[in-house]
Design a protein around this motif. Structure first.
Motif, PDB file in Angstrom:
ATOM      1  N   ALA A  27     -39.432 -27.089  53.970  1.00 32.04           N
ATOM      2  CA  ALA A  27     -40.153 -26.836  52.727  1.00 32.04           C
ATOM      3  C   ALA A  27     -41.498 -26.171  53.004  1.00 32.04           C
ATOM      4  N   ALA A  28     -42.188 -26.637  54.049  1.00 33.40           N
ATOM      5  CA  ALA A  28     -43.498 -26.084  54.364  1.00 33.40           C
ATOM      6  C   ALA A  28     -43.419 -24.625  54.787  1.00 33.40           C
ATOM      7  N   LEU A  29     -42.281 -24.203  55.322  1.00 34.72           N
ATOM      8  CA  LEU A  29     -42.105 -22.829  55.786  1.00 34.72           C
ATOM      9  C   LEU A  29     -41.524 -21.915  54.716  1.00 34.72           C
ATOM     10  N   ALA A  30     -41.209 -22.482  53.546  1.00 37.45           N
ATOM     11  CA  ALA A  30     -40.485 -21.721  52.512  1.00 37.45           C
ATOM     12  C   ALA A  30     -41.434 -20.868  51.683  1.00 37.45           C
TER      13      ALA A  30
ATOM     14  N   THR B 248     -32.355 -28.502  51.051  1.00 37.16           N
ATOM     15  CA  THR B 248     -33.630 -29.205  50.944  1.00 37.16           C
ATOM     16  C   THR B 248     -34.384 -28.767  49.698  1.00 37.16           C
ATOM     17  N   LEU B 249     -34.419 -27.470  49.450  1.00 38.59           N
ATOM     18  CA  LEU B 249     -35.140 -26.964  48.282  1.00 38.59           C
ATOM     19  C   LEU B 249     -34.448 -27.384  46.988  1.00 38.59           C
TER      20      LEU B 249
ATOM     21  N   LEU C 198     -39.562 -34.264  48.563  1.00 41.98           N
ATOM     22  CA  LEU C 198     -39.518 -33.583  49.858  1.00 41.98           C
ATOM     23  C   LEU C 198     -39.066 -34.511  50.973  1.00 41.98           C
ATOM     24  N   VAL C 199     -39.555 -35.738  50.982  1.00 40.86           N
ATOM     25  CA  VAL C 199     -39.205 -36.691  52.054  1.00 40.86           C
ATOM     26  C   VAL C 199     -38.660 -37.964  51.410  1.00 40.86           C
ATOM     27  N   PRO C 200     -37.424 -37.945  50.968  1.00 41.86           N
ATOM     28  CA  PRO C 200     -36.919 -39.041  50.129  1.00 41.86           C
ATOM     29  C   PRO C 200     -36.724 -40.362  50.861  1.00 41.86           C
TER      30      PRO C 200
ATOM     31  N   VAL D 289     -30.207 -21.449  43.561  1.00 46.32           N
ATOM     32  CA  VAL D 289     -30.912 -21.230  44.826  1.00 46.32           C
ATOM     33  C   VAL D 289     -29.917 -20.609  45.801  1.00 46.32           C
ATOM     34  N   THR D 290     -30.207 -19.402  46.244  1.00 51.76           N
ATOM     35  CA  THR D 290     -29.228 -18.703  47.082  1.00 51.76           C
ATOM     36  C   THR D 290     -29.924 -17.657  47.931  1.00 51.76           C
ATOM     37  N   GLY D 291     -29.162 -17.026  48.823  1.00 49.70           N
ATOM     38  CA  GLY D 291     -29.699 -16.018  49.720  1.00 49.70           C
ATOM     39  C   GLY D 291     -29.566 -14.618  49.146  1.00 49.70           C
ATOM     40  N   PHE D 292     -30.403 -13.717  49.635  1.00 55.26           N
ATOM     41  CA  PHE D 292     -30.406 -12.346  49.117  1.00 55.26           C
ATOM     42  C   PHE D 292     -29.123 -11.596  49.445  1.00 55.26           C
TER      43      PHE D 292
END
Length: 949
Positions: free
Chosen positions: A621-624, A59-60, A753-755, A514-517
């Motif tokens: 997205a809102a929680l990111a 999503t991001l 965000l909301v395509p 964009v990736t995880g730690f």
């Protein structure tokens, strides 16, 4: 022709249809024009299915890609998948067993088994790509790369050969993580450390040659509790079977208890071998007896000790973790745990087992097989990391106070990167599998290895005739090796023609990863090192590190906990029965399955409704927040589905009020409401640009939500009604034009965000502005698109109007006045600006609040009993006679006075706090003082009104 809009919001009716239209139109491909912008998709396992972590990160990424595409960048989102060596072999092996034909990996042989893997990949391997499409992933699928395709396979061979030629790849015997079920080395990332119940056994190691010493024990207070001569040392271990490979016992060099024994020897129980007593600072003197066994071939820390002291390496395990021929004959062929049981019995019988006690220990288990992992001494291929690591550290961490070429976001993750790079070890790149990139090395009968791009090159380079038999290495390279080449292997490296065709010079470095730690070292660091080494470029400019998606209670999602949420179930909905079946599928323990079923039915008694992809995306997205783990709450998804519905209904309102009209060019506002909404649009565009640049998707979502819901859907739609229903045709047309323009720009703001919902609504709105095509090709709103200079006065006036409307609506609501009933409004107090605004906005106030008249009280005139509200210095009075029960109004005023008194107390509490006044920004303190003054005015007016009743 205008696009027909359905009467209600139902994402199932258009999301899949729109995605098929997008993909078939080629809009996902790079345009070839504009500044390049590239994102690499972290390649998901070909065996995988979409999980919440994928949905979150995709999503991001998709938001960034759509945003830059709309800004006119030449966008490439490189799609692809990873061959996932271990996971894929396991899946195909299970499938063979399920078919019941007696076929196995070994019975088929290498070529036959790999053929089965390719068959499986053709039929089932693209599952996750289909699921990615469902959430709106707008990558260029025509350029997708599978790590086993010919192009990346050539890159893998080339990289290996070049590294070997440069002396950076070597074959050697070292300790690795070994999975005895899969019979292969695995990476640290594939090892899960679990706390489990175990035992700590204390064992006597007799000193050799009649050596003894005076053993002293003291209590916690330093009091002597035991003094005796001993001819043995006591060693504690959680893995007694490994003592068969001990090559020393070890004490701390400063431990006076054992100083005289350093250099002596002990006799290794059950084997009869003699091993030395050594001194090393690794030993913790306070732990246990202060004496530890050293098994360099079966413990990573012991391996380092063995290297320092030149100890022999004795591997006592076979590849399946049974005891091998290096151990005494009595244990050969036994499983490691069977050998442990027999050894403990023999130690006890010999009087050498001192103690057995319960002990919590960390057990490393393979994340695929679940088997306890063994540190295992074996021949593997390695990459030397000293020089590569130093360069990789410089590229990201910078030198001499200057920033590096790669930026971590949030910036604190550079510390994690730095720690790993400063403690880097040589990289084991070989795996004992068949599925993967086979190592380009060949051996002669003497075991000498030759490396080349193919066998013909090996023979030519080493003058080996056909009479010399060669066999290729059976091992494959681990998937992290091919993934490390991902930034440039996907762009055609090393083939110059492929590089030119795929835009190597244009899209490397890419813009952001964009990736995880959890894979900063395993993937991010290796891409940085390999890209720099082979291309002289960093692989990406930014690394945006996301958190993990957890459940609503903050727990990590796992199948064993039964709290896993499938993003597709949230998009398309799932019944309670189907959700239970999915969560309990494959669980071997009936009690666990029963527990998970109960919890699922309690939490989702009616299953999960279909929220649609847009609501899920907006929630994620809102929680990111910056680098934080997120707690996923279905309530948020429901709220954002309602948001999409409100957007839908607002669009229908605009369409109904602009039928048969087409406007071109920029709107030329005639009303203050138009000027206000255009100024707010300009401000929102500026904030959106800032939040995209900072990767603050949470703030971006908040800003767009507030503008869409509050400013446009609530207020501007309402404020437009007086003009639309008035007698001024020019004002009505101007308002229609502005409604369409702002709605089109709002849909464009929201599209990344909301395509889906924005495309569907845009298709209905666009023709009325003379537009066509797709919203994906619309320019993203930027500040300054319209000249809003001079609109500040309108912003102030509309803010006043909104306060008036809100205050009056609150009064009507509290009095429970029917919406259609006309009421009079009396005004008292206020300054010249208030009276001027009343005259100016009188028609709007009457229309929006159902007022029969607006009348100003003369100075000193007695007001009748009335419901009161205050806007600034202006008192709003709604006479109560014939409208409400006066007793009820007295009760209402008492409650309101109590509420306002509480707000005054909060303000006084803050302003009375010296720390707050001293440390808070001046604008915040001033704002609090203004709030206090406003609440005080309201309080005084309410008290005065209450006195009249």
């Amino acid at each position: 022709m205008n696009h027909a809009l359905a009467p209600s919001y139902d994402p199932t009716q258009f999301e899949s249809r729109l995605y098929e239209q997008w993909e078939s139109s080629g809009v996902f491909a790079p345009s070839g024009e504009g500044e390049p912008y590239c994102i690499l998709l972290p390649p998901p396992n070909v065996t995988g299915t979409l999980h919440m972590g994928h949905a979150f990160q995709h999503t991001l990424m998709d938001a960034l890609v759509r945003y830059h595409r709309m800004r006119g960048f030449d966008v490439l989102w490189q799609m692809g998948s990873d061959h996932a060596g271990i996971a894929t072999e396991m899946v195909v092996s299970r499938n063979l067993a399920a078919e019941g034909k007696g076929e196995t990996r070994d019975s088929l042989g290498r070529e036959g088994f790999i053929g089965k893997v390719w068959d499986w990949k053709a039929h089932s391997g693209d599952t996750i790509e289909r699921q990615m499409r469902r959430i709106g992933t707008s990558g260029d699928w025509t350029r997708k790369v599978f790590t086993m395709d010919a192009m990346p396979a050539e890159a893998v061979v080339e990289a290996f050969v070049r590294l070997h030629q440069e002396g950076l790849v070597y074959r050697g015997q070292r300790l690795v993580n070994w999975d005895p079920v899969l019979k292969t080395a695995i990476s640290d990332l594939e090892v899960v450390n679990q706390e489990e119940d175990g035992f700590l056994w204390s064992i006597r190691y007799p000193l050799a040659d009649g050596t003894d010493y005076e053993h002293v024990e003291v209590d916690a207070d330093g009091n002597e509790i035991l003094r005796e001569r001993r001819d043995y040392l006591v060693v504690a271990t959680t893995r007694p079977e490994t003592m068969l490979g001990d090559t020393a016992v070890m004490v701390h060099p400063d431990d006076a208890r054992y100083a005289a024994l350093v250099g002596a020897t002990v006799e290794l129980p059950l084997s009869g071998r003699r091993i030395p007593v050594i001194a090393d600072a690794y030993v913790e003197r306070e732990f246990g007896t202060g004496v530890v066994k050293v098994t360099p071939a079966h413990d990573f820390n012991d391996y380092q000790v063995g290297q320092r002291h030149g100890l022999p390496m004795i591997n006592i395990l076979a590849p399946d973790a049974s005891i091998n021929d290096n151990a005494p004959e009595a244990y050969r062929g036994l499983d490691r745990y069977a050998a442990r049981k027999q050894m403990l019995a023999e130690l006890e019988a010999a009087g050498l087992l001192v103690e057995e006690k319960a002990h919590k220990l960390q057990v490393p288990r393979g994340d695929r097989s679940g088997q306890a992992i063994e540190p295992y001494l074996t021949d593997q291929w390695f990459v030397k990391m000293d020089a590569l690591g130093a360069r990789g550290l410089e590229l990201a961490a910078g030198t001499d106070g200057k920033p590096g070429d790669v930026r971590f976001v949030p910036g604190n993750w550079i510390n994690t990167y730095r720690h790993w790079m400063e403690n880097i070890q040589d990289w084991c790149i070989s795996r004992q599998l068949w599925w993967g990139h086979r190592i380009p090395a060949w051996y002669d009968d003497a075991g000498k290895a030759y490396v080349g791009r193919d066998e013909a090159e090996v023979r030519a380079m080493n003058a080996l005739g056909d009479e010399v038999a060669l066999r290729q290495d059976n091992d494959v390279l681990e998937t992290w090796f091919s993934s490390a080449l991902w930034p440039f292997s996907t762009l055609g490296w090393p083939d110059p023609e492929a590089m030119a065709a795929r835009g190597f010079d244009r899209f490397l470095p890419s813009s952001v990863l964009v990736t995880g730690f959890d894979i900063i070292f395993f993937w991010v660091a290796r891409m940085i090192m390999m890209s720099d080494h082979f291309t002289g470029q960093v692989p990406f400019r930014d690394v945006y590190i996301t958190g993990l998606v957890r459940d609503s209670h903050g727990q990590k999602m796992s199948k064993s906990k039964g709290n896993v949420l499938d993003p597709l179930d949230l998009i398309d909905g799932i019944s309670a029965d189907a959700l239970v079946a999915k969560r309990t599928s494959g669980l071997m323990q009936p009690k666990m399955a029963e527990k998970i079923e109960k919890a699922t039915r309690r939490e989702f008694p009616e299953g999960i409704p279909a929220f649609g992809a847009d609501a899920l995306r907006f929630t994620l997205a809102a929680l990111a927040g910056p680098g934080r783990d997120i707690k996923f709450d279905l309530g948020r998804a429901e709220g954002y589905k309602n948001f999409c519905n409100k957007l839908w209904n607002a669009t229908r309102f605009v369409l109904m009020n602009t039928e048969d009209r087409v406007f071109d060019g920029a709107p030329r506002p005639r009303t203050d409401a138009e000027r206000w909404i255009l100024a707010r649009l300009d401000q929102t565009a500026a904030e959106a640009a800032r939040h995209f640049a900072d990767y603050r998707f949470d703030l971006l979502s908040q800003v767009l939500y507030e503008f869409a819901w509050n400013d446009f859907c609530d207020w501007f739609v309402e404020l437009s009604k007086p003009a639309l229903g008035g007698d001024d045709a020019d004002a009505a047309d101007s308002t229609r034009h502005t409604l369409l323009h702002v709605l089109e720009r709002l849909l464009s703001l929201l599209h990344p965000l909301v395509p889906f919902v924005t495309e569907e609504l845009w298709q209905a709105v666009a023709p009325r502005l003379g537009l066509s095509g797709t919203i994906m090709r619309r320019p993203y709103p930027v500040p300054g698109e319209l000249d809003v200079e001079g609109f500040q006065a309108a912003e102030i006036d509309v803010a006043w109007l909104k306060s008036m409307v809100s205050a009056l609506r609150r009064v009507r609501s509290e009095l429970n006045v029917a919406p259609t009933r006309q009421v009079p409004l009396l005004l008292a107090g206020g300054g010249p600006a208030d009276h001027a605004r009343v005259a100016r906005f009188g028609s709007q106030l009457r229309f929006l609040n159902r007022l029969e008249r607006i009348e100003a009280l003369e100075d000193g005139a007695e007001a009748p009993p009335a419901a009161a509200a205050v806007v600034g210095e202006l008192k709003l009075l709604v006479p109560l006679e014939g409208l409400v029960d006066l007793d009820a109004e007295r009760s209402r005023l008492d409650k309101e006075i109590k509420r306002v008194t509480g707000e005054i107390a909060k303000c006084n509490g803050k302003l009375g706090n010296a720390t707050f006044v001293a440390n808070a920004p001046a604008v915040v303190v001033d704002q609090e003082r203004e709030r206090l003054a406003d609440w005080t005015r309201q309080h005084d007016a309410l008290v005065a009104q209450r006195a009249k009743l």
